[in-house]
Design a protein around this motif. Structure first.
Motif, short mmCIF file in Angstrom:
data_model
loop_
_atom_site.label_atom_id
_atom_site.label_comp_id
_atom_site.label_asym_id
_atom_site.label_seq_id
_atom_site.Cartn_x
_atom_site.Cartn_y
_atom_site.Cartn_z
N MET A 65 -1.84 14.10 -3.03
CA MET A 65 -0.71 13.16 -2.63
C MET A 65 -1.65 11.69 -1.97
N TYR A 66 -2.57 11.98 -1.35
CA TYR A 66 -3.26 10.80 -0.61
C TYR A 66 -4.09 10.13 -1.96
N VAL A 67 -4.50 10.79 -2.93
CA VAL A 67 -5.15 10.26 -4.20
C VAL A 67 -4.28 9.09 -4.83
N VAL A 68 -2.86 9.68 -4.90
CA VAL A 68 -1.91 9.11 -5.42
C VAL A 68 -1.53 7.65 -5.11
N ILE A 69 -1.74 7.85 -3.46
CA ILE A 69 -1.48 6.74 -2.54
C ILE A 69 -2.58 5.57 -2.85
N ILE A 70 -3.80 6.17 -2.75
CA ILE A 70 -4.96 5.24 -2.96
C ILE A 70 -4.91 4.55 -4.39
N VAL A 71 -4.66 5.20 -5.55
CA VAL A 71 -4.73 4.62 -6.73
C VAL A 71 -3.51 3.56 -6.85
N MET A 72 -2.30 3.66 -6.06
CA MET A 72 -1.30 2.98 -6.01
C MET A 72 -1.64 1.49 -5.22
N ILE A 127 -4.20 -0.29 -7.50
CA ILE A 127 -3.33 -0.98 -8.78
C ILE A 127 -2.60 -2.32 -8.31
N ALA A 128 -2.14 -2.05 -7.04
CA ALA A 128 -1.36 -3.27 -6.44
C ALA A 128 -2.26 -4.35 -6.30
N GLY A 129 -3.59 -3.98 -5.71
CA GLY A 129 -4.63 -5.08 -5.28
C GLY A 129 -5.05 -5.83 -6.67
N VAL A 130 -5.20 -4.93 -7.75
CA VAL A 130 -5.81 -5.47 -8.89
C VAL A 130 -4.70 -6.43 -9.47
N VAL A 176 -8.18 -8.50 1.57
CA VAL A 176 -8.42 -7.92 2.83
C VAL A 176 -7.53 -6.87 3.04
N ILE A 177 -6.10 -7.02 3.01
CA ILE A 177 -5.24 -6.08 3.42
C ILE A 177 -5.37 -4.79 2.44
N TYR A 178 -5.47 -5.04 1.22
CA TYR A 178 -5.59 -3.75 0.51
C TYR A 178 -7.06 -3.03 0.67
N ALA A 179 -8.05 -3.84 0.64
CA ALA A 179 -9.30 -3.34 0.96
C ALA A 179 -9.48 -2.38 2.41
N VAL A 180 -8.68 -3.03 3.57
CA VAL A 180 -8.36 -2.21 4.70
C VAL A 180 -7.55 -0.94 4.31
N SER A 181 -6.31 -1.09 3.76
CA SER A 181 -5.68 -0.22 3.34
C SER A 181 -6.39 1.10 2.76
N VAL A 182 -7.24 0.84 1.70
CA VAL A 182 -7.99 1.74 1.09
C VAL A 182 -8.82 2.53 2.02
N ILE A 183 -9.73 1.79 2.80
CA ILE A 183 -10.49 2.42 3.62
C ILE A 183 -9.82 3.27 4.59
N VAL A 184 -8.62 2.91 5.36
CA VAL A 184 -8.09 3.74 6.11
C VAL A 184 -7.50 5.08 5.69
N ILE A 185 -6.80 4.73 4.45
CA ILE A 185 -6.37 6.13 3.56
C ILE A 185 -7.58 7.00 3.50
N SER A 186 -8.78 6.26 3.23
CA SER A 186 -9.82 7.16 2.69
C SER A 186 -10.33 8.09 3.99
N VAL A 187 -10.30 7.49 4.93
CA VAL A 187 -10.84 8.05 6.26
C VAL A 187 -9.92 8.92 6.63
#
Length: 63
Positions: free
Chosen positions: A1-8, A11-14, A45-56
């Motif tokens: 589930m978390y992998v799906v969120i990170i991928v989304m 994709i949104a950032g790109v 920056v928002i997307y990068a922070v989101s990826v970092i927070v979700i990864s943690v």
């Protein structure tokens, strides 16, 4: 589930960067690049922070 969120989020950032830097947008309005550069940096920056927070969070849950 978390992998799906990170991928989304990735994709949104790109997608945001692709739309913001598209030649059609820049040639359609010459001031486009000047006005939105700050916004694009902020969104990136928002997307990068989101990826970092979700990864943690995923690392904490899986640990």
């Amino acid at each position: 589930m978390y992998v799906v969120i990170i991928v989304m989020v990735i994709i949104a950032g790109v997608g945001t960067l692709m739309v913001g830097t598209s030649r059609q947008n820049i040639t359609g309005n010459p001031n486009y690049d000047k006005r939105t550069k700050k916004n694009m940096v902020g969104l990136t920056v928002i997307y990068a922070v989101s990826v970092i927070v979700i990864s943690v969070l995923v690392a904490m849950i899986l640990d």
